[in-house]
Design an enzyme around this catalytic site. Structure first.
Site, PDB file in Angstrom:
ATOM      1  N   ASP A 396       0.765  -1.167   0.169  1.00  0.00           N
ATOM      2  CA  ASP A 396      -0.165  -0.172   0.105  1.00  0.00           C
ATOM      3  C   ASP A 396       0.848   1.180  -0.102  1.00  0.00           C
ATOM      4  O   ASP A 396       2.260   1.084   0.228  1.00  0.00           O
ATOM      5  CB  ASP A 396      -0.928  -0.061   1.125  1.00  0.00           C
ATOM      6  CG  ASP A 396      -1.613   1.185   1.392  1.00  0.00           C
ATOM      7  OD1 ASP A 396      -2.309   1.622   0.333  1.00  0.00           O
ATOM      8  OD2 ASP A 396      -1.931   1.547   2.456  1.00  0.00           O
ATOM      9  N   LYS A 397       0.370   2.427  -0.325  1.00  0.00           N
ATOM     10  CA  LYS A 397       1.199   3.540  -0.191  1.00  0.00           C
ATOM     11  C   LYS A 397       1.096   4.393   0.791  1.00  0.00           C
ATOM     12  O   LYS A 397       1.728   4.690   1.772  1.00  0.00           O
ATOM     13  CB  LYS A 397       0.883   4.451  -1.422  1.00  0.00           C
ATOM     14  CG  LYS A 397       1.803   5.724  -1.585  1.00  0.00           C
ATOM     15  CD  LYS A 397       1.181   6.779  -2.626  1.00  0.00           C
ATOM     16  CE  LYS A 397      -0.065   7.526  -2.228  1.00  0.00           C
ATOM     17  NZ  LYS A 397       0.187   8.390  -1.018  1.00  0.00           N
ATOM     18  N   THR A 678      -2.435   1.113  -4.383  1.00  0.00           N
ATOM     19  CA  THR A 678      -3.047   2.314  -3.921  1.00  0.00           C
ATOM     20  C   THR A 678      -4.050   2.677  -4.305  1.00  0.00           C
ATOM     21  O   THR A 678      -4.588   2.659  -5.465  1.00  0.00           O
ATOM     22  CB  THR A 678      -2.114   3.422  -3.873  1.00  0.00           C
ATOM     23  OG1 THR A 678      -2.464   4.616  -2.976  1.00  0.00           O
ATOM     24  CG2 THR A 678      -1.706   3.905  -5.238  1.00  0.00           C
ATOM     25  N   ARG A 790      -5.711   3.987  -7.783  1.00  0.00           N
ATOM     26  CA  ARG A 790      -7.186   4.039  -7.841  1.00  0.00           C
ATOM     27  C   ARG A 790      -7.951   2.837  -7.793  1.00  0.00           C
ATOM     28  O   ARG A 790      -8.933   2.210  -8.517  1.00  0.00           O
ATOM     29  CB  ARG A 790      -7.647   4.872  -9.099  1.00  0.00           C
ATOM     30  CG  ARG A 790      -7.757   6.455  -8.835  1.00  0.00           C
ATOM     31  CD  ARG A 790      -8.521   6.821  -7.583  1.00  0.00           C
ATOM     32  NE  ARG A 790      -8.755   8.233  -7.296  1.00  0.00           N
ATOM     33  CZ  ARG A 790      -8.887   8.894  -6.082  1.00  0.00           C
ATOM     34  NH1 ARG A 790      -9.042   8.106  -5.084  1.00  0.00           N
ATOM     35  NH2 ARG A 790      -8.969   9.912  -5.976  1.00  0.00           N
ATOM     36  N   LYS A 796      -6.842  -4.821  -5.092  1.00  0.00           N
ATOM     37  CA  LYS A 796      -5.646  -5.454  -4.597  1.00  0.00           C
ATOM     38  C   LYS A 796      -5.503  -7.160  -4.307  1.00  0.00           C
ATOM     39  O   LYS A 796      -4.541  -7.619  -4.714  1.00  0.00           O
ATOM     40  CB  LYS A 796      -5.489  -4.683  -3.283  1.00  0.00           C
ATOM     41  CG  LYS A 796      -5.351  -3.203  -3.109  1.00  0.00           C
ATOM     42  CD  LYS A 796      -5.272  -2.674  -1.985  1.00  0.00           C
ATOM     43  CE  LYS A 796      -4.805  -0.996  -2.024  1.00  0.00           C
ATOM     44  NZ  LYS A 796      -4.532  -0.482  -0.602  1.00  0.00           N
ATOM     45  N   ASN A 819      -8.464  -1.426   4.180  1.00  0.00           N
ATOM     46  CA  ASN A 819      -8.463  -1.497   2.784  1.00  0.00           C
ATOM     47  C   ASN A 819      -7.406  -2.438   2.265  1.00  0.00           C
ATOM     48  O   ASN A 819      -7.469  -2.935   0.971  1.00  0.00           O
ATOM     49  CB  ASN A 819      -8.305  -0.088   2.023  1.00  0.00           C
ATOM     50  CG  ASN A 819      -7.225   0.636   2.251  1.00  0.00           C
ATOM     51  OD1 ASN A 819      -6.670   0.720   3.498  1.00  0.00           O
ATOM     52  ND2 ASN A 819      -6.459   1.160   1.478  1.00  0.00           N
ATOM     53  N   ASP A 820      -6.351  -2.802   3.279  1.00  0.00           N
ATOM     54  CA  ASP A 820      -5.218  -3.732   2.826  1.00  0.00           C
ATOM     55  C   ASP A 820      -5.605  -5.218   3.278  1.00  0.00           C
ATOM     56  O   ASP A 820      -4.868  -6.125   2.896  1.00  0.00           O
ATOM     57  CB  ASP A 820      -3.991  -3.250   3.133  1.00  0.00           C
ATOM     58  CG  ASP A 820      -3.592  -1.827   2.875  1.00  0.00           C
ATOM     59  OD1 ASP A 820      -3.846  -1.455   1.814  1.00  0.00           O
ATOM     60  OD2 ASP A 820      -3.355  -0.946   3.787  1.00  0.00           O
TER      61      ASP A 820
END
Length: 1209
Positions: A396-397, A678, A790, A796, A819-820
């Site tokens: 992830d960023k 990301t 996006r 992912k 979200n990860d």
């Protein structure tokens, strides 16, 4: 039968649409919607034992030992007691079950913590405190400021004007900037009136549960009138309510049906590649065991037929047993005797080794982050060696690579660069924590957390330099930030993007304080003077324009347009008089971008009153037209945004976490590919890619995949692949290799040069379709770096799953937010960063720590060591046990295939448990080829693990051949030495017991010497274990073969006196020496020739270590080189289109600000909603100070402003 966790009932039909009615639980229950309770645990009290045992017996070896146990209770074939198998089997199952139970109890606690949170629920016309798990679809819930959103809600009303609420969605998409949601007017009128809310009976018809975070469709029917619902009216579970006193919402989806949980993915049972290989090898071993037992059973049949009949006179057969049945019984007897090829102690030892290596991670002080007291944690103990085989890292960023903190770092104003610090000789100084900071005490409204080091800029402001003041005036006026001042002087900025927040905060500290706004005015404090500018128009930002402008009227009536945006866009619209200033500013911009800073260009122009009125009329007509509105507005914006005068440029640092560029560089040297996945915009992700060395200027090309249709995406991918490898063929699979699920593995394709790939979310959706996924994967894997922007949480996981499916490689996913979670669960290894976005990622991870930079130590040190130790352990363990077992096989030909053991039964029992257990564990816990410093200096040492060079089918069969040779030596050398031999006193020594003692002593010495050859790192513990085990063998042997033990239990200790009668003979010790030498001589010879003729990377580095006498040289000091770049980032990358409309509409307005005194209030420093904590730093390739005035630069004429007190303020 959900009571037992088993799905024994008919599966619920797929939901096509959702219907619900507010405040009507009976109606909503008829649809059997899920409650708001969540469950991430695997077991309950009743299902734990059967399900856990079922999982454990999926390991082939456990099932094999259970089968052996059944055999051993049959007296006709068992030559060993049943408890020799049942005790270790129960021990292994119990230890594993206890570990699994502990993990699941932790998951239960986490679930209970979430499910038992309290929420205000409207029940029976009263607001009641209910547990989250008791909330149902159709309930109306009250949320208060800073509370988590309980479920997926339809926003009904809020405390803010126009029913707005502000939410933070970091748990969903990783973005920490606030977002706005607005309720329908028909529900907003309900306010916080409980009676009205209790009477509300609106019906919702909407989409079924799904994982799309960016889309929602539905309708609300109230009093027969239908109202459309979209994503702007929905509050999703996982969001946090911010800066909103209260709001009410209607529950649409609960628990597992919420979009957050739909994106979480399922927890899977993760096994390492070594585990999977072991299953295959164990099957091969079973086949080989059956083959050996068949040969010995056939031998027994021949022997019984030809020789055995002569023994029946004094050794009669049991009734009903003929030669055929005897051979059948012999087969199963040898299955029991030769079962040591796969001893259960192997699995006990593996678990102990994994546990020990997990503790090393937990105890590593170099992975401890003292700022928030967070140690590294191995949350699972079964995946350590997999850390030494990682090929792909998916990161992830936001919050993982970056701190998500934007800081105003440098700027260029009218050809002069600010931000660097120089000494008295004009040499640039490196900025550290000790560098003197600018004192902003002259400004009572300054943010005390803002840090800047260049005093010349604040001096220019104080000296009323017109260009500098106009620069900061632009930053204070041209934005869409909202200011909140609950108490006088307590300023809090809420920005749509963190970029804007950093710029407005910088202007605030340098004396141009944005104070408040209305739909048609902006109030700022200019160097202590309160000013109000009339806001006439906002020319909003979008991804095509890449700029934003405002048109304002100053207090003295002058009309001006202020613009900021990407420098390439601004330069196209500059007046020709700015050409020389543009060249100098471009040089500064290149230097800023070379340091990885995000740059913006600033410009302005004065407007004629008559022209503006005419333009405004046309603007009004275009904004109200129904046809081509966007096109007409863009034309008008283009018309007025021309002939601008350049002011300068800003440089913002999106602060990376410490050590991120160095970590990615090290991983790249270790041939680990890093993909960034990301939710941020393309420009943001691309900029961070350059900052952290993922993307580099030196790359041959960086491909941007942004097609809006499947055909466009396919074409772009093919063009990229052709550019990298013009002669690339169709899809190439690895020959004769396949993955576990039977899908062929995609081969790695070599390309000349280094390439990067950037793909956005909507293009990725097409690329992940079944017809295009291989095209995408081939192109991406040919690139050195890949950035997907996006992307949704599910995408992912799909990217990770795609690589797992088609690449014969081990994957690792690392992230810090909810979200990860899905990709962390899908990857072979999941790593959670305990950052600013909650603990969901950590709770779902296999390993966790606080900073991304610790990843290199986790992989290059702990992972590599764990893999190396595990492979050495397995090779040695199979060697010592195969050697032990094969001696039985050769002995069978000399004992009439009678299933007699060659060793004493006590030696068989203690061989793996006592005599060889601790030495091999010592090697597996303490061994290392080189220390951590050398591991970092030579990251190439990691590559053999990716290629499975240390333990594979090939190395296993080499080990088996080595064991076969050793067993031949260990049997026939003692056999020949004992044959027709007598003691020194003439007594016979060639008996079975003496031969058994000699053989087992030779075996123990041979495997111990072999262990010494395997070890690279000797410690006091290892030495003690090896010598102690040999000493233990002789102590136990002399004790068990003593007269006293025989007198106590004659049947259990039949080898009376054997040890003292044999081991006092010189020829016995000579035999032991000869046998041990012959066993290890081929190994020493082979390794010597291998190192001389074909040394591995390990051999080369270990040779360097020996040359340096185990003292590594100090790491070379890397000089920071000032680099320039022609690539610059665009404007406000996390900015969203359309925010200007919200500002000018007045919908954003909060409750009225508190009254303020006229002028510049004499109050203490204040805080804002932003936390800039950065520092400026940098170097220049030029040898002159950048802060010197550039000669021969035409100074643009700047329209000056007179600051006028506004008596109305």
């Amino acid at each position: 039968m959900s009571f037992f966790g088993l799905d024994c009932i008919k599966k619920k039909e797929r939901e096509l649409e959702r219907k619900l009615r507010a405040n009507d639980r009976e109606y909503n229950r008829s649809f059997k919607y899920a409650t708001n309770a969540i469950k991430t645990s695997k077991y309950n009290f009743f299902t734990f034992l059967p399900l856990n045992l079922f999982e454990q017996f999926q390991r082939i070896a456990n099932a094999y030992f259970l089968f052996l146990l059944v055999l051993q209770v049959i007296p006709q074939i068992s030559s060993l007691s049943w408890f020799t198998t049942v005790v270790p089997l129960i021990l292994v199952l119990s230890v594993t079950a206890a570990k699994d139970a502990t993990d699941d109890i932790n998951r239960h606690r986490s679930d209970n913590h979430v499910n038992n949170r309290k929420a205000h629920v409207l029940i029976d016309r009263k607001l009641r405190n209910e547990k989250w798990m008791d909330v149902q679809v159709g309930d109306i819930i009250k949320l208060e400021n800073n509370q988590f959103v309980t479920a997926d809600l339809l926003l009904l009303s809020s405390s803010e004007p126009l029913n707005l609420v502000y939410i933070e969605t970091a748990e969903l998409d990783g973005e920490t900037n606030l977002k706005v949601r607005q309720a329908l007017t028909v529900t907003g009128d309900l306010g916080d009136n409980v009676e009205k809310l209790a009477d509300f009976s609106g019906e919702v018809c909407c989409e079924p549960p799904n994982n799309r975070l960016d889309r929602f469709t539905g309708t609300l029917t109230v009093a027969g009138q239908k109202y459309p619902l979209d994503n702007e009216k929905i509050l999703l579970r996982g969001c946090t309510l911010r800066n909103t006193e209260w709001c009410f919402g209607l529950v649409l989806f609960g628990g597992p049906e919420t979009k957050l949980m739909q994106n979480c993915g399922k927890s899977t049972f993760k096994r390492t590649s070594i585990d999977r290989l072991m299953n295959v090898l164990v099957l091969c071993i079973f086949g080989f065991l059956a083959f050996m037992c068949t040969i010995l059973a056939i031998g027994n049949w021949f022997w019984e037929t030809n020789e055995g009949s002569q023994f029946t006179v004094f050794l009669p057969r049991q009734e009903g047993i003929d030669t055929g049945f005897s051979a059948f019984l012999t087969f199963w007897s040898y299955v029991i005797i030769l079962n040591t090829v796969v001893p259960i102690s192997l699995y006990v030892s593996v678990e102990i080794i994994r546990l020990g290596n997990s503790f090393y991670i937990d105890w590593d002080r170099k992975m401890y982050y003292n700022r928030n007291d967070t140690p590294a944690e191995a949350r699972t103990t079964t995946l350590n060696e997999e850390l030494g085989q990682i090929k792909y890292v998916f990161s992830d960023k936001t919050g993982t690579l970056t701190q998500n903190i934007m800081t105003f770092n440098k700027c260029s104003i009218n050809g002069k660069s600010y931000g660097d610090v120089y000494d008295y000789t004009g040499q640039r100084l490196e900025i550290t924590e000790k560098t003197e900071r600018v004192d902003f005490s002259f400004n009572p409204l300054a943010d005390p957390r803002f840090v800047f080091h260049d005093h010349s800029l604040v001096e220019a402001v104080k000296l009323e330099n017109p260009e500098v003041q106009l620069f900061f005036r632009l930053l204070a006026l041209c934005h869409t930030v909202m200011a909140e001042e609950k108490t006088e002087g307590e300023l809090h900025y809420q920005a749509q993007s963190p970029d804007e927040g950093a710029l407005v905060t910088a202007a605030r500290n340098f004396g141009f304080v944005f104070r408040s706004r209305t739909p048609d005015s902006v109030s700022i404090v200019e160097m202590g003077q309160q000013c109000s500018y009339e806001l006439l128009a906002i020319l909003d930002f979008n991804n095509v324009r890449k700029r934003m402008s405002v048109i304002v009227r100053s207090p003295d009536g002058k009309l001006s347009l202020y613009c900021k945006g990407a420098d390439t866009i601004i330069y196209e619209r500059l007046h020709q008089s700015c050409s020389k200033l543009m060249d100098v500013t471009t040089e500064h911009l290149n230097e800023f971008a070379g340091e990885g800073l995000r740059t913006l260009a600033l410009a302005y122009k004065d407007l004629d009153e008559g022209y503006f009125n005419e333009w405004k009329q046309r603007h009004h007509e275009a904004s109200t037209t129904l046809e081509d509105r966007e096109y007409k507005l863009d034309e008008l914006y283009e018309e007025i945004e021309k002939d601008l005068l350049l002011l300068g440029a800003t440089a913002i640092e999106d602060k990376l976490q410490d050590g991120v560029p160095q970590t990615i560089e090290q991983l790249s040297k270790a041939d680990i590919k890093v993909w960034v996945l990301t939710g941020d915009k393309q420009e943001t992700a691309e900029n961070i890619g350059y900052s952290c060395n993922l993307l580099r200027e030196e790359m041959n090309e960086i491909f941007i995949i942004a097609g809006n249709s499947p055909e466009d995406v396919r074409e772009e991918l093919r063009n990229a692949r052709t550019s990298m490898k013009p002669d690339s063929a169709e899809t190439v699979f690895l020959p004769e290799r396949s993955l576990v699920n039977g899908v062929q593995a995609l081969t790695d394709e070599e390309v000349n040069g280094e390439y990067g790939l950037v793909i956005n979310g909507h293009s990725l959706a097409y690329a992940l379709e079944h017809s295009m996924e291989l095209e995408f994967l081939r192109t991406a894997c040919m690139c050195k770096a890949v950035i997907c922007c996006r992307v949704t949480p599910l995408q992912k996981a799909q990217v990770v799953e795609l690589v797992k499916k088609y690449k014969n490689a081990v994957t690792l996913a690392i992230g810090d937010g909810a979200n990860d979670v899905s990709m962390i669960k899908v990857a072979h290894i999941g790593v959670g960063i305990s950052g600013q976005e909650g603990m969901q990622a950590v709770l779902s991870s296999d390993f966790s720590f606080a900073q991304f930079r610790f990843l290199q130590r986790l992989l290059l040190v702990h992972g590599r060591w764990s893999y190396l130790r595990m492979c050495k352990f397995l090779r040695y363990f199979f060697y010592k046990n195969f050697t032990f077992t094969f001696v039985h096989f050769w002995y069978a030909f000399f004992c009439g295939f009678s299933a007699q053991t060659v060793y004493d039964e006590w030696f068989i029992t203690l061989y793996n448990l006592v005599y060889t257990a601790l030495p091999v564990l010592g090697m597996s816990l303490f061994d290392q080829d080189v220390n951590d410093v050398w591991s970092f200096q030579h990251p190439q040492l990691y590559v053999p693990g990716q290629l499975n060079l240390y333990f594979s089918k090939k190395s296993f069969f080499k080990c088996a051949l080595h064991s076969c040779y050793s067993s031949l030596v260990l049997f026939f050398i003692p056999y020949a030495a004992m044959h027709d031999t007598v003691r020194n006193d003439g007594k016979d020594v060639a008996d079975y017991q003496s031969f058994a003692l000699l053989t087992q002593t030779c075996l123990l010495f041979a495997v111990t010497i072999q262990l010494g050859l395997e070890m690279s790192y000797w410690t006091a513990v290892n030495t003690f274990f090896i010598l102690g085990s040999l000493a233990m063998y002789f102590v136990v042997t002399f004790t068990m073969y003593s007269n006293g033990m025989f007198l106590v239990l004659p049947a259990a200790f039949p080898f009376i006196g054997t040890a003292r009668n044999s081991l006092n003979q010189s020829n016995v010790w000579l035999t032991i020496f000869l046998t041990s030498t012959l066993c290890v001589l081929p190994v020493v010879t082979y390794r010597f020739l291998l190192i001389q003729l074909s040394p591995t990377i390990n051999d080369k580095v270990m040779f360097k270590v020996r040359q340096a006498r185990a003292t590594p040289p100090p790491p070379p000091q890397r000089r920071r080189i000032r680099r320039t770049s022609s690539r610059r980032s665009g404007y406000a990358f996390s900015h969203a289109q359309g925010y200007g409309d919200l500002v000018t509409s007045g919908r954003f307005l909060r409750r009225p600000a508190v009254s303020r005194s006229t002028g510049f209030p004499g109050m203490g420093r204040t805080t804002s909603g932003f936390s800039p904590m950065g520092r400026s730093a940098g170097y220049s390739p030029t040898e002159r100070p950048l802060n010197s005035k550039v000669p021969h630069v035409e100074v643009t004429s700047l329209q000056m402003y007179r600051t006028i007190r506004d008596p109305a303020l």
